[in-house]
Design a protein around this motif. Structure first.
Motif, PDB file in Angstrom:
ATOM      1  N   GLU A 200      -0.048  10.836   9.771  1.00  0.00           N
ATOM      2  CA  GLU A 200      -1.415  10.310   9.914  1.00  0.00           C
ATOM      3  C   GLU A 200      -2.042  10.000   8.572  1.00  0.00           C
ATOM      4  O   GLU A 200      -2.778   9.032   8.426  1.00  0.00           O
ATOM      5  CB  GLU A 200      -2.273  11.310  10.692  1.00  0.00           C
ATOM      6  N   GLN A 201      -1.778  10.852   7.600  1.00  0.00           N
ATOM      7  CA  GLN A 201      -2.361  10.647   6.270  1.00  0.00           C
ATOM      8  C   GLN A 201      -1.483   9.692   5.476  1.00  0.00           C
ATOM      9  O   GLN A 201      -0.272   9.838   5.446  1.00  0.00           O
ATOM     10  CB  GLN A 201      -2.479  11.986   5.519  1.00  0.00           C
ATOM     11  N   THR A 202      -2.109   8.715   4.864  1.00  0.00           N
ATOM     12  CA  THR A 202      -1.327   7.744   4.124  1.00  0.00           C
ATOM     13  C   THR A 202      -2.095   7.256   2.908  1.00  0.00           C
ATOM     14  O   THR A 202      -3.326   7.257   2.897  1.00  0.00           O
ATOM     15  CB  THR A 202      -0.966   6.535   5.000  1.00  0.00           C
ATOM     16  N   SER A 203      -1.368   6.862   1.887  1.00  0.00           N
ATOM     17  CA  SER A 203      -2.007   6.213   0.745  1.00  0.00           C
ATOM     18  C   SER A 203      -1.123   5.060   0.267  1.00  0.00           C
ATOM     19  O   SER A 203      -0.975   4.832  -0.921  1.00  0.00           O
ATOM     20  CB  SER A 203      -2.266   7.228  -0.366  1.00  0.00           C
ATOM     21  N   GLU A 204      -0.504   4.372   1.240  1.00  0.00           N
ATOM     22  CA  GLU A 204       0.327   3.212   0.899  1.00  0.00           C
ATOM     23  C   GLU A 204      -0.051   2.023   1.765  1.00  0.00           C
ATOM     24  O   GLU A 204      -0.298   2.175   2.961  1.00  0.00           O
ATOM     25  CB  GLU A 204       1.815   3.526   1.125  1.00  0.00           C
ATOM     26  N   PHE A 205      -0.082   0.854   1.172  1.00  0.00           N
ATOM     27  CA  PHE A 205      -0.254  -0.358   1.965  1.00  0.00           C
ATOM     28  C   PHE A 205       0.725  -1.406   1.473  1.00  0.00           C
ATOM     29  O   PHE A 205       1.188  -1.361   0.331  1.00  0.00           O
ATOM     30  CB  PHE A 205      -1.695  -0.876   1.922  1.00  0.00           C
ATOM     31  N   ALA A 206       1.060  -2.346   2.366  1.00  0.00           N
ATOM     32  CA  ALA A 206       2.023  -3.397   2.048  1.00  0.00           C
ATOM     33  C   ALA A 206       1.460  -4.733   2.488  1.00  0.00           C
ATOM     34  O   ALA A 206       1.107  -4.916   3.662  1.00  0.00           O
ATOM     35  CB  ALA A 206       3.349  -3.127   2.756  1.00  0.00           C
ATOM     36  N   ILE A 207       1.355  -5.644   1.556  1.00  0.00           N
ATOM     37  CA  ILE A 207       0.868  -6.994   1.869  1.00  0.00           C
ATOM     38  C   ILE A 207       1.357  -7.924   0.774  1.00  0.00           C
ATOM     39  O   ILE A 207       1.580  -7.480  -0.364  1.00  0.00           O
ATOM     40  CB  ILE A 207      -0.678  -7.013   1.987  1.00  0.00           C
ATOM     41  N   TYR A 251      10.319   0.641   9.066  1.00  0.00           N
ATOM     42  CA  TYR A 251      11.039   1.911   8.930  1.00  0.00           C
ATOM     43  C   TYR A 251      10.353   2.829   7.916  1.00  0.00           C
ATOM     44  O   TYR A 251      10.222   4.033   8.145  1.00  0.00           O
ATOM     45  CB  TYR A 251      12.513   1.694   8.550  1.00  0.00           C
ATOM     46  N   ARG A 252       9.878   2.233   6.813  1.00  0.00           N
ATOM     47  CA  ARG A 252       9.172   3.056   5.821  1.00  0.00           C
ATOM     48  C   ARG A 252       7.927   3.670   6.449  1.00  0.00           C
ATOM     49  O   ARG A 252       7.647   4.860   6.252  1.00  0.00           O
ATOM     50  CB  ARG A 252       8.790   2.225   4.598  1.00  0.00           C
ATOM     51  N   ILE A 253       7.195   2.883   7.228  1.00  0.00           N
ATOM     52  CA  ILE A 253       5.975   3.406   7.858  1.00  0.00           C
ATOM     53  C   ILE A 253       6.306   4.510   8.864  1.00  0.00           C
ATOM     54  O   ILE A 253       5.612   5.518   8.956  1.00  0.00           O
ATOM     55  CB  ILE A 253       5.171   2.245   8.484  1.00  0.00           C
ATOM     56  N   LEU A 254       7.410   4.356   9.604  1.00  0.00           N
ATOM     57  CA  LEU A 254       7.814   5.397  10.557  1.00  0.00           C
ATOM     58  C   LEU A 254       8.125   6.714   9.848  1.00  0.00           C
ATOM     59  O   LEU A 254       7.894   7.789  10.391  1.00  0.00           O
ATOM     60  CB  LEU A 254       9.058   4.956  11.339  1.00  0.00           C
ATOM     61  N   THR A 255       8.643   6.640   8.636  1.00  0.00           N
ATOM     62  CA  THR A 255       9.039   7.870   7.956  1.00  0.00           C
ATOM     63  C   THR A 255       7.955   8.411   7.031  1.00  0.00           C
ATOM     64  O   THR A 255       7.851   9.622   6.853  1.00  0.00           O
ATOM     65  CB  THR A 255      10.319   7.659   7.129  1.00  0.00           C
ATOM     66  N   ARG A 256       7.133   7.478   6.470  1.00  0.00           N
ATOM     67  CA  ARG A 256       6.208   7.927   5.419  1.00  0.00           C
ATOM     68  C   ARG A 256       4.764   7.552   5.698  1.00  0.00           C
ATOM     69  O   ARG A 256       3.886   7.899   4.912  1.00  0.00           O
ATOM     70  CB  ARG A 256       6.647   7.251   4.106  1.00  0.00           C
ATOM     71  N   GLY A 257       4.517   6.840   6.786  1.00  0.00           N
ATOM     72  CA  GLY A 257       3.170   6.373   7.067  1.00  0.00           C
ATOM     73  C   GLY A 257       2.819   5.164   6.220  1.00  0.00           C
ATOM     74  O   GLY A 257       3.614   4.707   5.409  1.00  0.00           O
ATOM     75  N   GLY A 258       1.610   4.648   6.426  1.00  0.00           N
ATOM     76  CA  GLY A 258       1.160   3.498   5.642  1.00  0.00           C
ATOM     77  C   GLY A 258       0.693   2.366   6.523  1.00  0.00           C
ATOM     78  O   GLY A 258       0.607   2.491   7.752  1.00  0.00           O
ATOM     79  N   LEU A 259       0.367   1.263   5.870  1.00  0.00           N
ATOM     80  CA  LEU A 259      -0.146   0.093   6.581  1.00  0.00           C
ATOM     81  C   LEU A 259       0.624  -1.126   6.104  1.00  0.00           C
ATOM     82  O   LEU A 259       0.849  -1.296   4.899  1.00  0.00           O
ATOM     83  CB  LEU A 259      -1.639  -0.091   6.270  1.00  0.00           C
ATOM     84  N   PHE A 260       1.023  -1.972   7.070  1.00  0.00           N
ATOM     85  CA  PHE A 260       1.662  -3.258   6.745  1.00  0.00           C
ATOM     86  C   PHE A 260       0.796  -4.361   7.325  1.00  0.00           C
ATOM     87  O   PHE A 260       0.364  -4.277   8.471  1.00  0.00           O
ATOM     88  CB  PHE A 260       3.064  -3.318   7.364  1.00  0.00           C
TER      89      PHE A 260
END
Ligand code: MG
Ligand code: MG
Length: 334
Positions: A200-207, A251-260
């Motif tokens: 739930e907690q994340t500090s990554e985004f991808a764009i 896959y990265r979001i499934l393992t580490r969280g984040g937003l794409f």
């Protein structure tokens, strides 16, 4: 590892939980797995077997086709068209839907696939994948266009296979998300990541930041606030990731969280988005939601969209639920 659970065992045990699922469902998934093992082998062999590089052709969407786009499409079609499980197929690489050859029986499922996602990465040896979405239809009949154009919440199964350092299959049938790693020694997918949940907690985004000047205001605002870090309204520092490969990002979001995000932008205002609804956004949305995340266009839940065309494009915002909800709120406010 003791008590290895193979994909086959997992499917047969779990299809009993699925409404109306029968042996044909496990046959279908097993044949998708077989096709993906063949693709995994080819991707791994790469230049040794002469499969890299451009095919010097374009697909229906005006995108350059790689040799492997065409080869992987052919592998999927010939691995699945004879099984008796399918009434029809649709692929990123073909304009029209694909009929089952007359000599084979027609089944009660439709499969839609992107045979090689991230294929622009293939020549630089980065992670690519295969994405698939399975729908039900009436058994034994030639499916109509309408049979294919079902909203994502009607999917009975969705998955993707990642050809990375390990080959992995990520799968949902609506009862959570499970990950399987291909054991190259025995040629079987083995359950290695049961009940995957997005942190739930994340500090990554991808764009793709190179499109920044074309974004709408809500996306500008979200990214700007992340970039301001601890000094900004979010009060924490963010990292940015960009792999240009949907399978790898998910896959990265499934393992580490984040937003794409691949949002709507004004670069080409005639395009609703970049990614395709039926065989990219829908299967990923099913998986992401089953893992506790969310998936939206920014304005609408992906799984609720009534498709209008097989190759329809949509804006895509997916990942940790609170982050997706924030982006959606910014869209509603503006
Ligand atoms: Mg793709
Ligand atoms: Mg593709």
């Amino acid at each position: 590892m003791t008590n290895k659970v193979t994909l086959t065992q997992f499917i047969i045990e779990h299809q009993r939980e699925l409404q109306n699922a029968s042996g044909t469902f496990s046959v279908l998934l097993n044949n998708i797995a077989t096709a993906c093992k063949e693709i995994s082998h080819l991707v791994n062999q790469g230049a040794l077997v002469g499969v890299l590089g451009s095919a010097e052709s374009e697909n229906i969407q005006g995108e350059e086709q790689k040799k492997l786009d065409i080869i992987t499409h052919d592998i999927m079609v010939r691995s699945l068209n004879w099984t008796g499980c399918l009434a029809g197929m649709a692929s990123e690489e073909i304009d029209e839907t694909i009929s089952i050859p007359g000599q084979y029986p027609k089944g009660k499922y439709l499969v839609l696939f992107d045979p090689l996602d991230g294929s622009s990465n293939i020549d630089v040896n980065l992670t690519v994948g295969t994405i698939f979405s399975i729908l039900r239809c009436q058994e034994g009949l030639e499916p109509t266009h309408e049979d294919f154009l079902r909203p994502g919440h009607e999917q009975v199964c969705a998955g993707f296979v990642l050809y990375g350092p390990s080959t992995m299959m990520i799968l949902t049938t609506g009862h959570g998300v499970n990950g399987f790693t291909l054991d190259q020694e025995i040629g079987e997918f083995i359950l290695t990541h049961p009940a995957m949940m997005i942190p739930e907690q994340t500090s990554e985004f991808a764009i793709n930041m190179s499109n920044q000047r074309f974004w709408e205001k809500p996306v500008q605002r979200y990214v700007e606030e992340c970039l301001q870090g601890v000094e900004g309204p979010r009060g924490k520092n963010f990292n940015m990731r960009w792999l240009a490969s949907l399978v790898a990002e998910v896959y990265r979001i499934l393992t580490r969280g984040g937003l794409f995000m691949y949002p709507y932008d004004f670069k080409d205002p005639t395009k609703a988005g970049r990614l395709r609804l039926m065989y990219e956004a829908n299967p990923m949305a099913f998986i992401i939601e089953q893992a506790g995340g969310a998936c939206s266009t920014g304005r609408e839940r992906i799984l609720d969209i009534k498709p209008s065309a097989i190759h329809q494009r949509v804006p895509l915002v997916l990942g940790s639920k609170a982050e997706v909800e924030r982006v959606v709120a910014y869209h509603l406010e503006s």
